[in-house]
Structures are given as C-alpha cells and as structure tokens.
Design an enzyme around this catalytic site. Structure first.
Site, PDB file in Angstrom:
ATOM      1  N   CYS A  55       0.823  -1.217   0.000  1.00  0.00           N
ATOM      2  CA  CYS A  55       0.000   0.000   0.000  1.00  0.00           C
ATOM      3  C   CYS A  55       0.856   1.266   0.000  1.00  0.00           C
ATOM      4  CB  CYS A  55      -0.898   0.044   1.234  1.00  0.00           C
ATOM      5  SG  CYS A  55      -1.289  -1.512   1.995  1.00  0.00           S
ATOM      6  N   ASP A  87      -3.242  -2.908   7.941  1.00  0.00           N
ATOM      7  CA  ASP A  87      -4.196  -3.831   8.539  1.00  0.00           C
ATOM      8  C   ASP A  87      -4.052  -5.261   8.046  1.00  0.00           C
ATOM      9  OD1 ASP A  87      -5.029  -1.538   9.702  1.00  0.00           O
ATOM     10  OD2 ASP A  87      -7.092  -1.611   9.011  1.00  0.00           O
ATOM     11  N   CYS A 128      -2.628   3.317   2.938  1.00  0.00           N
ATOM     12  CA  CYS A 128      -3.249   2.235   3.699  1.00  0.00           C
ATOM     13  C   CYS A 128      -4.251   2.782   4.709  1.00  0.00           C
ATOM     14  CB  CYS A 128      -2.191   1.392   4.404  1.00  0.00           C
ATOM     15  SG  CYS A 128      -2.869  -0.121   5.099  1.00  0.00           S
ATOM     16  N   ASP A 129      -5.371   2.095   4.798  1.00  0.00           N
ATOM     17  CA  ASP A 129      -6.526   2.364   5.637  1.00  0.00           C
ATOM     18  C   ASP A 129      -6.483   3.603   6.525  1.00  0.00           C
ATOM     19  OD1 ASP A 129      -7.212   0.075   4.412  1.00  0.00           O
ATOM     20  OD2 ASP A 129      -7.656  -1.064   6.197  1.00  0.00           O
ATOM     21  N   LYS A 130      -5.840   3.523   7.699  1.00  0.00           N
ATOM     22  CA  LYS A 130      -5.936   4.604   8.685  1.00  0.00           C
ATOM     23  C   LYS A 130      -5.103   5.818   8.295  1.00  0.00           C
ATOM     24  CE  LYS A 130      -8.385   1.605  10.574  1.00  0.00           C
ATOM     25  NZ  LYS A 130      -8.092   0.628   9.516  1.00  0.00           N
ATOM     26  N   CYS A 200      -5.285  -2.462  -1.079  1.00  0.00           N
ATOM     27  CA  CYS A 200      -6.242  -3.523  -1.417  1.00  0.00           C
ATOM     28  C   CYS A 200      -7.266  -3.032  -2.440  1.00  0.00           C
ATOM     29  CB  CYS A 200      -6.953  -4.002  -0.161  1.00  0.00           C
ATOM     30  SG  CYS A 200      -5.844  -4.741   1.055  1.00  0.00           S
ATOM     31  N   GLU A 450     -10.134  -4.771  14.139  1.00  0.00           N
ATOM     32  CA  GLU A 450     -10.978  -5.327  13.095  1.00  0.00           C
ATOM     33  C   GLU A 450     -10.974  -6.855  13.205  1.00  0.00           C
ATOM     34  OE1 GLU A 450     -10.462  -1.926   9.622  1.00  0.00           O
ATOM     35  OE2 GLU A 450      -9.529  -3.888   9.361  1.00  0.00           O
ATOM     36  N   SER A 476     -13.214  -5.047   9.031  1.00  0.00           N
ATOM     37  CA  SER A 476     -12.521  -4.581   7.843  1.00  0.00           C
ATOM     38  C   SER A 476     -13.537  -4.201   6.782  1.00  0.00           C
ATOM     39  CB  SER A 476     -11.616  -5.698   7.314  1.00  0.00           C
ATOM     40  OG  SER A 476     -11.203  -5.427   6.001  1.00  0.00           O
TER      41      SER A 476
END
Length: 573
Positions: A55, A87, A128-130, A200, A450, A476
């Site tokens: 990511c 994650d 990435c996510d956060k 992702c 998650e 997630s």
C-alpha cells in the site's frame, strides 16, 4: 514567482523572515537552498511511504514527484514521513490493536511537524486504511491550504481465470479449516492475490476513504481511483503540488471546503459504493477536527436514504481498477448529482464547486460498474446504521450483496477475538448463532480491532449467511456477511453488550435499523449488579495512553476536544 505570495501572512515567516531568523535560515542554506528559495512559501509533502506493505511502497516517489509542481508554482517543497500500520499484516493478532491508534499518531505527527517547522501548505500522500483519514484529519486540524493524494490501489490478482484480492486469501483459510480445499490452494492463492504495489483493490477502507477524499473536495477530480502502478500517478502528484500553490494564493483552506454539506456528500459516497463501515468512524473524526457535529447517527441517517450504485467487491463484482476505467468517482457523482443526492455547491481544491467539476464529466452508459441513480442496485445504501437495546449508542453493518436483512439467533459470547477465531477454526459455531466478540472497543481493546480473520473464516466455511457476528470492535472494509460493528456503549464502559450471556436471543433487522437483546429487564439488572470492569494487558505505552483519552465510536473514537475548543488555528499564527 514569489511576488504572488505575501509571506507576511504565512506561517513560514516565523522561520525565514527578518534578522532574528538568521539562525533558522542557516539550516536552509545548509541544505542547499538559495536566498530566493528561502523567500518562497514552504510546502509540506507528507508521505506515509515505507516498506511495511505494498500500500505504501510508491508513496515516497509520488511525494517527490510533487516537488516539481510546487516549485513550478513558486513554492519550496519540504518532504517528511509519517508512520502506518497496515491492517492486512496487523490483522488477526495483537498487532491489530495498533491500527486505529495509528490514525491519531499519523494526524498528531503531521500536526507536530507542520507546527514545528511552520509550513504554509500541505500535500499529503497516503495508501493504507488509517493513513487516509489520519492525513485528512491533520489537514483539517491545521487548516493550511491542503490537497490529499491517494497512492492508488493494487491491480487484481488472477487465479483460475478470475480476479482475486487479499480477501480471497483470508477466506481460503476458512475453507481449508473446513477441509473444503487442500493446503496447495491456500499457497497458490497467497502467491497471486497481490501482484504488485498499491492498496487492497476492493471497496475496503482504503478505497472507501479515497472516494471520500474526492467527494469531500480535498482531492483533485478523478485522481484517486488510478491504480498505484500506473505512470499517470506521477502526473497527479505534480498537479497536486502545482494546485496547492493556487490554494495559497486564493487562501482556500480545508475548512472552507469540508463543510457540513461536504461531509454529507462524503457519507453518500460511502453508502453508494457499498464502502467500508469504517467510513462511519472516520467521517465523524474528520468532522471533529473542523468543529462540525457529525456523528455515527448523522452518517447512518444519510446512509438510509442513499441508493447502492457501484458494484464493487466485497459485496459486488468489480475492483478499483474497474471503477477507474468506468470513469472514477466523478462518474458516480455525475449520476448522483443528477438525482439530487449531492450538494453541488460545495467548494473543492480546484477552486471550483463540485457541480462545476462534474459538468466536465460525460456520463458513460457503456460501463458496467456504476449504475444510473435512476436504476440502482438496491434502493438502500450498501451500509446501514442500527440502534436498539443491545446498542443504545448505535452500531453499523455493511449490507451490500447480502441476501437477508433480518437475523434472530442464539448468542455465543467471547471476550476477545482470538477465542472466537479458535472456535470458528474448530468448527465449534453452530448455524443460527450470533457470535458476540466484546471487550474489543476503543477503550476495552484497547484500539478497536478489526475482525476480518474471523469473519473471513466463517465465510470460507460457507456460514456467511447463517451466522451473525456482533462486536464493539470493528470490521474490515473487506468483511462480508451479517457482521455488525461499533456496538456502543462498548463492553469496557458497561454497555449492554457486556451483559450478554450464551443462549440469549439477539434480534437484528437491517431493514428497520434495529438490534435488540431479548432478555427480561429484571435479569439484565441482576447481571449489571454483578458486572465489574475488566483490566487489559496494556498498562503502559501508547495503547494505555490511547485508552485513557479515546472517546466513543459513535463520535469517531477521537482523543482530543477538537476544533470547537480551539483558541487559535495554526494557519493564522
């Protein structure tokens, strides 16, 4: 170029202007800057780039590409890095407790670097996510001219003639545990699911928040769905660097852009794309940085009236690359605006309104990813808010792709994810069960983990539609099935979820928006009298500090009072 900028009103004057700043300027001369370059506005290029996961691996190069745009616009780029917790690698073990905490650390670290060095503007790169909400939270907190750039998604892997993502790998673990496939299939999938750089590919948290970046106006139009490996990502970075200089000239700041109406637009996009339930955690946290009241309940109200329009994984068929090829986020917003689902008058980083940006988009009737808002996939959005006796402060569930919206079953209670996963792996969960995983909330975890490993294993065992899962933790964006998260108040605070026992009946209705514990009030009162708070293993360090400060999930799980308590804004120092 510098004549365009009045440095007497910019923060960088504190480190570059006047005889008393000679020591400060000496540091810039040491780095090779000229007198003319020091006189320019200083632009922070904040990168979440690192080697921890695909990511993040292209972010530093993209941030460096932005230098050219900043310099062409008359600015002086200053790059620095922040952390990430990825994650997909943190999932399923104690490392996941660090994930949500990292959002606050990312926002804090960017704030501190910008404050300490008095930067005038910010271009932030996250993958990435956060790191996406963390970056945007920092922009809103600092309120200097800012542009958010997503690093881009990974291309889909291929396995036996079909597109696959990392979720297929999580789910094959469940199939293997159920003896439904050989170990060779697990190994084969894990080697092809992630073919290169990028986040992702499905509509999980990273792509959901990337869509939010465009919908809320902090990202350049149709920039975020471009896959990470595409060379056009470099052009996007350069364009962001150039455009942030125009924002300095016009003095357009994040809080001018991210109004209440803009947050409503963002929530609509989360629902319309069947996005991650984490959107209902991050949008309130971002709004908090701008002094706007926008809770889980506000998000859920918007979700309820938003149709599901983008056929994206995990509930649908397509990935981010397909969304990009179909026309991107602005193609989706084109049809939504035409049906009155968006506020078109919101300002964006282009200096134009959302409607003015959308005018430049032509609807593509031949693509298959984005449905016309007149004929949606479903009339209800892909994400739904719940409330009831089990969750007085609310909960959230992703319904995109689900066949059933009601569930009643018998509670099977676990006080941590590891115990629940072990029971799933041992095939010790009966059909019709409501698996309750508690003490995983923001305080109780601490860190609000998650549960993708557990939900994916259930789905891989073929129980995705026959078992429900409820937690005061999170899911997630890749989760599918009847999985309800953010249950509040959390168990650590003595919420009703702390009082559930094996065998209790729990009723869920995602159509009506309810979640109830079917236990007599007198019995619950007895249980409450016997309940005592739990301790956890994290009694020092960052996780302890987080647990002391974090607020409830319905308000974004934030750790400070926010803009409403400000006595000054950094941009005006």
């Amino acid at each position: 170029m510098t004549q365009r900028f009045d440095k007497s009103r910019l923060p960088s004057r504190h480190v570059s202007v006047g005889p008393e700043r000679a020591p400060h300027r000496s540091y810039y001369y040491a780095m090779g800057l000229s007198e003319e370059e020091i006189a320019r506005p200083f632009v922070a290029l904040a990168s979440a780039g690192n080697d921890s996961a695909p990511c993040n691996t292209t972010l530093d190069a993209q941030a460096d590409a932005a230098r050219a745009g900043v310099e062409a616009g008359g600015g002086m780029p200053r790059r620095f890095n922040t952390i990430t917790v990825t994650d997909g690698i943190a999932m399923g073990h104690q490392g996941m407790k660090s994930s949500l905490v990292s959002r606050e650390v990312i926002a804090d670290s960017i704030e501190l670097s910008v404050r300490g060095h008095c930067y005038d503007a910010l271009v932030g790169f996250a993958g990435c996510d956060k790191s996406l909400p963390g970056m945007m939270m920092a922009m809103l907190r600092l309120n200097i001219p800012s542009i958010f750039v997503y690093g881009g998604s990974i291309l889909p892997g291929r396995y036996e003639g079909r597109d696959v993502t990392v979720v297929d790998v999580f789910e094959v673990v469940g199939r293997y545990a159920a003896k439904a496939c050989p170990i060779e299939e697990v190994h084969a999938l894990e080697k092809v699911a992630c073919p290169g750089h990028g986040a992702c590919g499905g509509q999980y948290t990273a792509n959901t928040m990337a869509c939010v970046g465009e919908a809320i106006g902090l990202s350049l139009p149709n920039s975020n769905m471009v896959p990470a490996p595409y060379t056009s990502r470099e052009q996007i970075a350069v364009a962001a660097g150039a455009q942030v200089m125009e924002l300095i000239v016009a003095n357009i700041r994040p809080r001018d852009i991210c109004t209440r109406a803009a947050f409503e637009n963002a929530a609509r996009i989360v629902a319309a794309t069947g996005g991650s339930t984490n959107g209902a955690l991050h949008l309130p946290a971002m709004a908090h940085e701008a002094g706007i009241d926008f809770s889980l309940h506000d998000v859920a109200t918007i979700f309820k009236s938003t149709p599901y329009l983008a056929d994206l994984k995990p509930g649908g068929r397509f990935v981010a690359k397909d969304m990009y090829e179909a026309g991107g986020v602005y193609m989706l917003m084109k049809t939504m605006l035409s049906e009155g689902l968006l506020h078109g008058d919101c300002l964006t980083v282009t200096g134009r309104t959302l409607a003015e940006n959308i005018e430049q988009v032509t609807w593509n009737p031949d693509q298959k990813v984005i449905y016309d808002a007149k004929a949606p996939i479903t009339r209800t959005g892909g994400v739904v808010g719940l409330r009831g006796s089990l969750a007085p402060d609310g909960a959230i569930v992703k319904v995109a792709g689900m066949k059933r919206l009601q569930f009643a079953g018998t509670a099977r209670v676990f006080d941590c994810e590891e115990d629940a996963f072990a029971a799933v792996e041992a095939r010790d969960i009966a059909e019709g069960s409501v698996v309750v995983i508690r003490y995983e909330g923001p305080k109780g975890g601490p860190g609000m983990r998650e549960m993708l490993s557990t939900t994916a294993a259930l789905y891989g065992q073929g129980m995705g539609e026959t078992v429900a899962l409820i937690t005061d933790g999170r899911f997630s964006g890749a989760t599918r099935g009847f999985c309800i998260g953010h249950v509040g108040p959390e168990a650590a605070e003595g919420g009703p979820i702390a009082l559930v026992e094996d065998g209790d009946t729990i009723r869920i209705d995602a159509e009506a928006g309810t979640i109830d514990l079917d236990v007599d009030a007198a019995i619950l009162a007895e249980r409450r009298a016997a309940w005592a708070p739990r301790t956890n293993d994290y009694q020092s360090g960052a996780l302890w500090r987080y647990a002391q400060n974090v607020g409830p999930a319905w308000a974004g799980a934030v750790t400070h009072p926010g803009a409403k308590s400000e006595t000054h804004v950094f941009a005006d120092i």
